[in-house]
Design a protein around this motif. Structure first.
Motif, mmCIF file in Angstrom:
data_model
loop_
_atom_site.group_PDB
_atom_site.id
_atom_site.type_symbol
_atom_site.label_atom_id
_atom_site.label_comp_id
_atom_site.label_asym_id
_atom_site.label_seq_id
_atom_site.Cartn_x
_atom_site.Cartn_y
_atom_site.Cartn_z
ATOM 1 N N ASP A 112 5.202 12.979 -17.069
ATOM 2 C CA ASP A 112 4.142 12.527 -16.166
ATOM 3 C C ASP A 112 4.797 11.684 -15.078
ATOM 4 O O ASP A 112 5.783 10.987 -15.322
ATOM 5 C CB ASP A 112 3.082 11.735 -16.935
ATOM 6 N N LEU A 113 4.266 11.764 -13.876
ATOM 7 C CA LEU A 113 4.878 11.107 -12.723
ATOM 8 C C LEU A 113 4.303 9.715 -12.527
ATOM 9 O O LEU A 113 3.091 9.526 -12.638
ATOM 10 C CB LEU A 113 4.658 11.966 -11.478
ATOM 11 N N LYS A 114 5.175 8.760 -12.245
ATOM 12 C CA LYS A 114 4.755 7.370 -12.066
ATOM 13 C C LYS A 114 5.315 6.824 -10.770
ATOM 14 O O LYS A 114 6.428 7.160 -10.395
ATOM 15 C CB LYS A 114 5.236 6.515 -13.237
ATOM 16 N N ALA A 115 4.527 5.980 -10.115
ATOM 17 C CA ALA A 115 4.972 5.373 -8.860
ATOM 18 C C ALA A 115 4.371 3.986 -8.729
ATOM 19 O O ALA A 115 3.334 3.683 -9.320
ATOM 20 C CB ALA A 115 4.540 6.231 -7.673
ATOM 21 N N VAL A 116 5.036 3.165 -7.945
ATOM 22 C CA VAL A 116 4.517 1.854 -7.579
ATOM 23 C C VAL A 116 3.984 1.989 -6.151
ATOM 24 O O VAL A 116 4.630 2.591 -5.288
ATOM 25 C CB VAL A 116 5.637 0.793 -7.643
ATOM 26 N N LEU A 117 2.810 1.453 -5.896
ATOM 27 C CA LEU A 117 2.207 1.528 -4.575
ATOM 28 C C LEU A 117 3.032 0.746 -3.565
ATOM 29 O O LEU A 117 3.457 -0.377 -3.833
ATOM 30 C CB LEU A 117 0.789 0.961 -4.612
ATOM 31 N N THR A 118 3.292 1.364 -2.428
ATOM 32 C CA THR A 118 3.993 0.726 -1.322
ATOM 33 C C THR A 118 3.158 0.925 -0.059
ATOM 34 O O THR A 118 2.261 1.771 -0.042
ATOM 35 C CB THR A 118 5.389 1.351 -1.094
ATOM 36 N N PRO A 119 3.452 0.174 1.002
ATOM 37 C CA PRO A 119 2.716 0.407 2.246
ATOM 38 C C PRO A 119 2.861 1.847 2.755
ATOM 39 O O PRO A 119 1.911 2.419 3.286
ATOM 40 C CB PRO A 119 3.345 -0.587 3.225
ATOM 41 N N ILE A 120 4.015 2.440 2.551
ATOM 42 C CA ILE A 120 4.212 3.816 3.020
ATOM 43 C C ILE A 120 3.428 4.804 2.171
ATOM 44 O O ILE A 120 2.655 5.608 2.697
ATOM 45 C CB ILE A 120 5.716 4.175 3.057
ATOM 46 N N ASN A 121 3.597 4.764 0.831
ATOM 47 C CA ASN A 121 2.917 5.782 0.033
ATOM 48 C C ASN A 121 1.409 5.537 -0.080
ATOM 49 O O ASN A 121 0.677 6.424 -0.496
ATOM 50 C CB ASN A 121 3.587 6.005 -1.332
ATOM 51 N N SER A 122 0.930 4.373 0.314
ATOM 52 C CA SER A 122 -0.523 4.148 0.307
ATOM 53 C C SER A 122 -1.214 5.015 1.359
ATOM 54 O O SER A 122 -2.404 5.259 1.281
ATOM 55 C CB SER A 122 -0.862 2.673 0.529
ATOM 56 N N CYS A 123 -0.437 5.517 2.323
ATOM 57 C CA CYS A 123 -0.971 6.420 3.352
ATOM 58 C C CYS A 123 -0.863 7.886 2.933
ATOM 59 O O CYS A 123 -1.416 8.759 3.594
ATOM 60 C CB CYS A 123 -0.242 6.210 4.675
ATOM 61 N N PHE A 124 -0.154 8.168 1.849
ATOM 62 C CA PHE A 124 -0.014 9.538 1.347
ATOM 63 C C PHE A 124 -1.293 9.970 0.645
ATOM 64 O O PHE A 124 -2.003 9.147 0.066
ATOM 65 C CB PHE A 124 1.115 9.640 0.312
ATOM 66 N N THR A 125 -1.521 11.271 0.637
ATOM 67 C CA THR A 125 -2.582 11.822 -0.211
ATOM 68 C C THR A 125 -2.001 12.020 -1.612
ATOM 69 O O THR A 125 -0.771 11.964 -1.796
ATOM 70 C CB THR A 125 -3.065 13.190 0.314
ATOM 71 N N ILE A 126 -2.850 12.278 -2.569
ATOM 72 C CA ILE A 126 -2.375 12.585 -3.925
ATOM 73 C C ILE A 126 -1.472 13.815 -3.878
ATOM 74 O O ILE A 126 -0.437 13.874 -4.543
ATOM 75 C CB ILE A 126 -3.561 12.806 -4.886
#
Length: 141
Positions: A112-126
């Motif tokens: 399963d994929l895990k990530a920490v929210l960053t200012p950059i990826n907060s603009c990404f779609t799922i």
């Protein structure tokens, strides 16, 4: 606000794992939000319960713009993402290992994929973050 965003937990087994995660996270003061498939074209920042992260990082306008664009295009109707995704929001580095251990006990696997929210990826779609995380996961494994 400490929060986990879940995506790809929309089948029967996934719903059970999401419920386990939600129950376990309450003890840690972490809110859990399951993102439904129809919303996969929305920016991740649009799902946050508290806009403090967005405001603090000066990306409120960008998130708002991306959200409006996604709404105009209508709900996502494509296929389900190939892996479950967990995005950790406002979780400090010292708590991540403990959190990952708890997630494993809830049924989350190393695939399963895990990530920490960053200012950059907060603009990404799922969909975008799924592609990015899958590439990183495959490169590391």
């Amino acid at each position: 606000m400490k929060e986990l965003l879940l995506a790809g937990f929309n089948d029967f087994a996934g719903a059970g794992i999401a419920a386990n995660i939600s129950n376990s996270m309450q003890a840690h003061g972490i809110t859990v939000k399951n993102i439904d498939k129809q919303s996969y074209n929305m920016p991740i920042g649009a799902f946050l319960s508290d806009d403090a992260f967005i405001t603090k990082n000066g990306i409120a306008g960008k998130i708002s713009e991306l959200t409006e664009t996604a709404k105009k295009s209508g709900p996502y109707t494509g296929p389900e993402i190939s892996r479950k995704i967990i995005i950790m929001c406002d979780i400090d580095r010292n708590s991540i290992d403990e959190l990952l251990h708890t997630l494993t006990s809830c049924g989350v696997t190393k695939d399963d994929l895990k990530a920490v929210l960053t200012p950059i990826n907060s603009c990404f779609t799922i969909l975008h973050i799924a592609d990015e995380l899958l590439r990183e996961h495959e490169a590391l494994n």
